[in-house]
Design an enzyme around this catalytic site. Structure first.
Site, PDB file in Angstrom:
ATOM      1  CB  ALA A 789     -19.605 -15.358 -12.013  1.00  0.00           C
ATOM      2  N   PRO A 790     -18.469 -12.327 -13.574  1.00  0.00           N
ATOM      3  CG  PRO A 790     -16.925 -11.591 -15.177  1.00  0.00           C
ATOM      4  CD  PRO A 790     -17.188 -12.713 -14.199  1.00  0.00           C
ATOM      5  CG  PHE A 808     -22.733 -15.374 -17.177  1.00  0.00           C
ATOM      6  CD1 PHE A 808     -22.363 -14.881 -15.932  1.00  0.00           C
ATOM      7  CD2 PHE A 808     -23.039 -16.721 -17.300  1.00  0.00           C
ATOM      8  CE1 PHE A 808     -22.303 -15.722 -14.830  1.00  0.00           C
ATOM      9  CE2 PHE A 808     -22.990 -17.564 -16.209  1.00  0.00           C
ATOM     10  CZ  PHE A 808     -22.610 -17.066 -14.961  1.00  0.00           C
ATOM     11  CG  HIS A 809     -16.019 -16.153 -17.377  1.00  0.00           C
ATOM     12  ND1 HIS A 809     -15.940 -17.249 -16.549  1.00  0.00           N
ATOM     13  CD2 HIS A 809     -14.902 -16.212 -18.153  1.00  0.00           C
ATOM     14  CE1 HIS A 809     -14.823 -17.924 -16.794  1.00  0.00           C
ATOM     15  NE2 HIS A 809     -14.186 -17.323 -17.772  1.00  0.00           N
ATOM     16  CB  SER A 810     -20.232 -19.876 -15.400  1.00  0.00           C
ATOM     17  OG  SER A 810     -20.474 -20.698 -14.279  1.00  0.00           O
TER      18      SER A 810
END
Length: 967
Positions: A789-790, A808-810
């Site tokens: 996750a970045p 943010f990408h979960s």
């Protein structure tokens, strides 16, 4: 002024003077133009002309050329008067040079004279049309002048009469001129990008030195023109080739050839030049087709959310393995034109709209291309010069592909995902490809079906080397920004930037290729291999400039070793060296997909996040090829057959010329793409910014077209100032080694943080902002099971206030523990900033509103508020904020661009401490009080363009209109 000594003999000659006065007049008047402007400018407007957009006196204390001759009276007027006077001697100088160097049947003197005329005209253009008058035309004419200076300078050296002193001066001055370009560019970047005080002054000194060297180079003609007397009489016979020097003509010719790398040496043949140009373009077509294969394959697992079965077409590259069947090998070798023409199917594919059929058409083109090139190399292996020419053209085609991709913002204009609507030049590219392939195959094969396969060395080791080499140059060198993004570490900028420093990669590729051709012995040894391994380790393990230095070392080695490796492989069984070689290449391609897609593929967890293993495997396979190459006497035999003095290798001068042209074209594109860093938000008067979040699905739309243009249009029309892009990391073979953020940032006028690089094993998160990014850090959130996750944490300067933005990408829905850990990490990160600092989260959370992890993101720990907690129809994209006045929120449908909508929200930044106190003290009821559109200022409103049915499939949806808030 001396009268002619022939005056008594030649009745009708009224006036005569020596030709060198043309040179001296040109020199004196040209220097007078620039120096008079400098003296007058410093006397009358010193503080104004030393000032630039960042600094003035005393940080900057010497004016640049452009500032000196620019817009101020009287220096501009005096400069223009002298330049007008200079034009007469200038045209005369070009004409006399042509008369001096012209020989019957020679084309080069005419070409250099034409360059001299064009250069003179463009000089008048950029001096009389300033950047204030017309910025675009000023730049076009300036670039044209610089471009034509290169052939003029090198051509004059090559055509110099046998005058030792003149040749020496020309070499010294030309070397100084081109040598000054390196520090010139360096200090310009220090000024423009890094804003270093005093850098522009140093830049100005190098800029003035270019003027001095430029005029001085033409002044050397005075040493040659004394052979002329006007009205024109050749008094020494120099134009007939007589040598007035004490140095032997042969020695001087050798010096001239050495200074120009033999590019202009005698024997220039237009037909041969066209042959080489066709070969290089055909190599470009091969690389364009090959690099598009992974991209069109990727479309299918992308939409299937897993393995689709179409991935099997990656194996089309192993086509050369069929050359192991003798009848088929005979058929291919003796009908090379047919198979090379069939390989153009990959370019025709853009005409096919069905993604499945388009994929199979590209796969067919790749199959035929790999088969045809392997057969050509094997057939030509009996003739070292012709084989080398083919190999160099293929590698130069890779360089041309990288140049084209840079000019098209990392897209290739002839890819099957391109068409006229998104910037493609498919039709033009196809026509040129047909012409190129017909010329490429016009010579009969040198070998029959019974190819002479050398027995020394191992075909299998050679295949290992070919597989590793092809993977390395494809994955790292097919786009100039790939390795730059490997070492990218965020703001402030402490390393290379794609649209500023990418030429270093091109220069390294060019240097490596020239080493492989002219000095293969430099790389066919274990020392060079060891240095390359060190470079690979530096690239893999380090960020910023140190990591990029490793990248340049590796780049130079890969291009250099490619020439002997491929040439050696061509002399063995093509079914093994190229067929099995491409098999190893495919295994490495799959390996480098597995390290990031480990959550979706069988066996993925075993290679999770191991780019280091890929690099080790790549260098080991190349090492196997090097071992085979240098074992026994192979190295000495190869070096003997590639003696750079061998006259049969006449193709080299044409290849050098084409490489020079490609470098010039890249530099022109680099100049045009140089960032201005002068970006303006849409509603500065209202202290308002619009923030958005969008999952862009790797920039491939529903119909398999590259979607950058459509994204650009929607972002521009919605007046977005800050946007987070997810699924944005495209720097892998399967995604075409692209970077959508470059086009969007430059076209929309935004700063960009690419986010964690391609060697960080995420699907990507990027940030684009109209406001300066003062600082940014990249985070990989806890992901013990699923995909990484970045996140980006950036601090922006928004109207003089610090505003933190998180992108943010979960993780996936299938990994609840990952998502829980990630929510706790991000909540603490958002809560760690100063309590009164404004912040916005642009995110993909995978949760329902008011449930589960939502209550961790929106909590006392983070201090964040939901942009609209009553919007219950959300699962992925969310916008959160704190310490800002949220004034609007809208959801805009995606059309067919991607699989996810674009969410946008408007915020007003508090203008002073009192306003900030009111925002901090506002109750939840006050914050969430909704109002009608007419109740908010016009600058706060969303565009009416997307109401109702909207445009191009984009409209406000879910609640069919924007929502507004005011307190």
């Amino acid at each position: 002024m001396a009268s002619s000594k022939y005056k008594d003999k030649d009745t009708g000659v009224v006036l005569s003077f020596n030709g060198q006065w043309i040179s001296w007049t040109h020199t004196v008047v040209a220097y007078a133009a620039f120096l008079s402007a400098l003296i007058i400018g410093c006397a009358l407007h010193y503080h104004k002309i030393v000032k630039n957009e960042w600094y003035g006196y005393p940080d900057e204390w010497f004016p640049s050329v452009s500032a000196t001759i620019g817009d101020r009276y009287p220096e501009r007027s005096i400069f223009m008067i002298f330049i007008a006077i200079t034009s007469g001697p200038r045209f005369a100088l070009v004409g006399l040079w042509y008369l001096l160097t012209a020989k019957p049947g020679r084309v080069l003197p005419k070409a250099i004279a034409l360059c001299g005329v064009i250069r003179t005209l463009t000089c008048g253009g950029w001096t009389y049309i300033t950047s204030t008058d017309d910025h675009d035309w000023h730049d076009i004419l300036m670039i044209s002048y610089i471009v034509f200076t290169i052939p003029w300078t090198t051509g004059c050296i090559a055509l110099s009469p046998p005058n030792a002193k003149a040749i020496k001066y020309r070499k010294w001055i030309a070397g100084s001129f081109f040598g000054s370009l390196v520090p010139l560019v360096y200090f310009f970047i220090q000024h423009k990008v890094h804003r270093v005080a005093g850098a522009y002054t140093i830049y100005a000194f190098f800029e003035w030195s270019l003027i001095l060297f430029d005029v001085a180079f033409d002044a050397v003609t005075a040493l040659d023109f004394d052979t002329f007397e006007l009205v024109v009489k050749d008094v020494k016979g120099a134009s007939k080739g007589a040598n007035a020097s004490s140095v032997l003509t042969a020695v001087l010719e050798k010096e001239k050839e050495k200074a120009t790398a033999g590019v202009y040496s005698a024997g220039f043949n237009l037909g041969h030049a066209l042959d080489i140009a066709a070969d290089v373009y055909h190599g470009f077509v091969f690389w364009s087709t090959l690099t598009s294969l992974g991209l069109v394959i990727w479309y299918f697992p992308l939409w299937h959310m897993g393995i689709s079965g179409y991935e099997a077409l990656v194996m089309t590259t192993i086509a050369p393995i069929f050359l192991g069947i003798r009848p088929l090998r005979s058929l291919v070798v003796n009908n090379q034109r047919l198979f090379h023409v069939l390989s153009l199917a990959g370019l025709v594919a853009y005409k096919i709209h069905d993604p499945v059929y388009r994929l199979f058409t590209v796969g067919f083109g790749v199959f035929m291309g790999c088969l045809a090139w392997a057969a050509t190399w094997s057939s030509d292996s009996v003739h070292p010069s012709r084989l080398e020419s083919r190999v160099v053209a293929w590698l130069a085609g890779l360089l041309m592909s990288s140049v084209a991709k840079f000019a098209w913002y990392t897209n290739n204009p002839i890819w099957p995902v391109m068409h006229a609507e998104n910037g493609g030049w498919n039709g033009t590219g196809l026509v040129l490809a047909v012409l190129a392939v017909l010329r490429f195959t016009r010579k009969a094969p040198l070998n029959s079906w019974d190819i002479n396969e050398q027995k020394n060395g191992s075909s299998l080791l050679s295949a290992f080397g070919i597989g590793g080499l092809f993977f390395a140059i494809h994955s790292l060198l097919s786009d100039t920004s790939t390795m730059i993004l490997w070492v990218w570490g965020g703001f402030p900028v402490r390393g290379p930037v794609s649209n500023v420093h990418a030429y270093y990669t091109i220069a390294a590729m060019t240097s490596g290729l020239l080493i492989g051709v002219f000095r293969p012995g430099m790389v066919t040894n274990w020392t060079a291999y060891g240095v390359a391994c060190v470079g690979a380790a530096m690239l893999t393990l380090y960020e910023q400039w140190f990591g990029y230095y490793g990248a340049l070392i590796l780049t130079t080695y890969l291009m250099a070793i490619a020439v002997p490796l491929i040439s050696k492989a061509a002399k063995k069984s093509p079914a093994v060296t190229f067929g099995v070689g491409f098999l190893f290449y495919n295994l490495l391609v799959l390996f480098h997909v597995w390290v990031v897609a480990y959550a979706f593929v069988p066996g993925g967890p075993y290679v999770r996040e191991h780019t280091d293993w890929i690099m080790i495997a790549t260098m080991l396979t190349i090492g196997a090829g090097v071992f085979d190459l240098i074992s026994g006497q192979a190295n000495r035999k190869y070096a003997a057959t590639t003696d750079r003095r061998n006259s049969s290798f006449g193709h080299r001068k044409y290849h050098v010329g084409i490489l020079g042209l490609l470098n010039i074209l890249f530099l022109v594109a680099n100049f045009l793409r140089f960032p201005s860093y002068d970006y303006k938000p849409h509603h500065a008067d209202d202290r308002l910014f619009t923030a958005g979040i969008w999952t862009i699905h790797f920039s491939l739309d529903n119909d398999m077209w590259s979607s950058e243009y459509r994204m650009r249009d929607l972002i521009k029309e919605l007046e977005v100032d800050v946007i987070g892009l997810l699924e944005s990391d495209l720097q892998r073979i399967i995604m075409g080694n692209r970077d959508t953020t470059q086009f969007l940032a430059e076209d929309l006028g935004m700063y960009v943080d690419y986010g964690p690089g391609p060697n960080k094993h995420t699907w990507g998160a990027a940030l684009l902002s109209k406001f300066p990014i003062l600082n940014s850090t990249h985070h990989l959130l806890p992901s013990p099971v699923g995909e990484l996750a970045p996140a980006i944490h950036a601090t922006l300067d928004v109207y003089g206030s610090l505003v933190d933005v998180f992108v943010f990408h979960s993780g996936q829905e299938e990994d609840p523990e990952d998502r829980r850990l990630q929510s706790e990490y991000l909540a603490k990160l958002m809560g760690s900033i100063p309590a009164d600092r404004p912040a916005v989260l642009l995110s993909y959370l995978v949760t329902k509103p008011l449930e589960g992890n939502y209550n961790t993101y929106v909590s006392d720990v983070s201090g964040m508020h939901d942009v609209d907690y009553t919007d219950w129809d959300r699962w992925c994209e969310y916008i959160l904020y704190k310490n800002l006045r949220r004034t609007g929120y809208a959801r805009v449908s995606r059309s067919t661009i991607t699989d996810t909508e674009l969410q946008v929200a408007k915020f007003v930044v508090p203008k002073d401490e009192g306003d900030k106190g009111r925002v901090l003290a506002a109750s939840e009821e006050e914050r969430d009080r909704r109002v009608e559109e007419q109740d908010v200022p016009e600058g706060w409103r969303f565009p009416a363009l997307f109401r109702g049915e909207g445009v191009r499939g984009h409209q406000y949806h879910v609640f069919d209109e924007p929502r507004y808030y005011n307190f």
